[in-house]
Enzyme design. Structure first.
Site: not given
Length: 328
Positions: A53, A214, A216, A220-221, A223
């Site tokens: 990372y 991930s 969300l 996409l999840l 809002g």
């Protein structure tokens, strides 16, 4: 904060795990340090990173995220002692042979480099970032056993493994009288439920904790359509979202409408759903600011009844365990 055990171990971790992949490329070091301090203040003791990372768009600066965390630990104040630290090994860290994957030599070199960057004498959870089909399990487990005996790692986990990889790993570890895997990181969210076929049943059978990444699905999840209407959507934070959104717009709209009916934030609903799933220990959240971190804590207060869970299954159909999912 709520806490649970990581898989079948006695290790206590928070039910949300702080993901650090943004540290460096998207979150400056000072802000990353504030985020980690805030996480501790809110009771989050479980931090996840990886040796690769921090890389920039050109592929350089691999290891930068671990260095940022290491300089935060070096501030003292119990920061390292209060953190269950998870990092990963497998990715290319250089252009020379044995600077990637899971050979005994590569693992030995990688752990020493991570310890230096993290400014610590041990890693609590050392995770294989991917399956290495070229290295036998006997070699991998021997390397991990040596690291445990040396006190350089405490537990071993996996990431992005298939169900049969988990079974293979655990049976080989059992034959060596070694603890084996205690956790698995997988892509898992309302939109991506393939792990329910074989990975989740394997984890339940072997007592391995699931750490969803991930949660969300690139925002996409969280809002995304509401933010789009309000003009607050951060496109740089969700580089992969546009294509997915085009494919799933109708379902995402129905999901946001349902969240509004419940009076819940869509991100909280997505995290609360994961927290209700079998084998899940702690979803990985990747906030860029302390405010986003605080917002994620709302998921812990959201309890979902069966009617809500059934409605979410209608919007995002999942899987039964294989083979019943596709056979009699």
């Amino acid at each position: 904060m709520e806490y649970t055990h990581l898989g079948r171990t006695g290790l206590t971790v928070s039910r949300l795990c702080l993901g650090t992949m943004n540290f460096g490329p998207h979150t400056e070091e000072a802000e990353a340090h504030r985020l980690m301090d805030t996480a501790h203040e809110r009771g989050i003791n479980f931090f996840d990173t990886a040796n690769s990372y921090g890389r920039d768009s050109a592929g350089g600066q691999r290891g930068r995220t671990e260095e940022i965390i290491g300089r935060w630990f070096a501030k003292g104040g119990g920061r390292r002692e209060r953190t269950v630290l998870a990092t990963k090994v497998y990715a290319d860290m250089g252009d020379w042979p044995n600077e990637s994957r899971l050979s005994a030599l590569a693992v030995r070199k990688a752990v020493e480099a991570s310890l230096r960057r993290l400014q610590t004498d041990h890693i609590d959870l050392y995770q294989m970032h991917h399956i290495d089909r070229a290295t036998p399990w006997e070699e991998i487990w021997q390397a991990m056993e040596v690291l445990v005996a040396q006190g350089k790692i405490v537990y071993v986990g996996s990431s992005n493994f298939a169900g049969w990889h988990i079974a293979q790993a655990q049976e080989t570890a059992r034959a060596r009288r070694f603890l084996g895997l205690v956790s698995e990181q997988s892509l898992y969210n309302l939109l991506d439920r393939a792990v329910e076929l074989e990975v989740v049943p394997a984890l339940q059978h072997y007592g391995v904790g699931l750490i969803p990444w991930s949660p969300l699905r690139s925002g996409l999840l969280g809002g995304i359509l509401r933010k789009e209407r309000e003009g607050t959507r951060d496109r740089s934070a969700m580089p992969y979202a546009s294509e997915l959104l085009a494919r799933h717009r109708d379902r995402i709209q129905a999901y946001e409408d349902f969240a509004a009916e419940l009076g819940a934030d869509p991100a909280d609903l997505a995290l609360a759903w994961l927290l209700s799933r079998p084998a899940v220990t702690a979803p990985i959240i990747g906030p860029r600011t302390p405010a986003y971190l605080d917002a994620a804590l709302g998921a812990l207060d959201l309890k979902l009844d069966q009617e809500t869970l059934d409605r979410l299954d209608e919007l995002f159909p999942g899987h039964r365990p294989a083979p019943e999912d596709y056979a009699w």
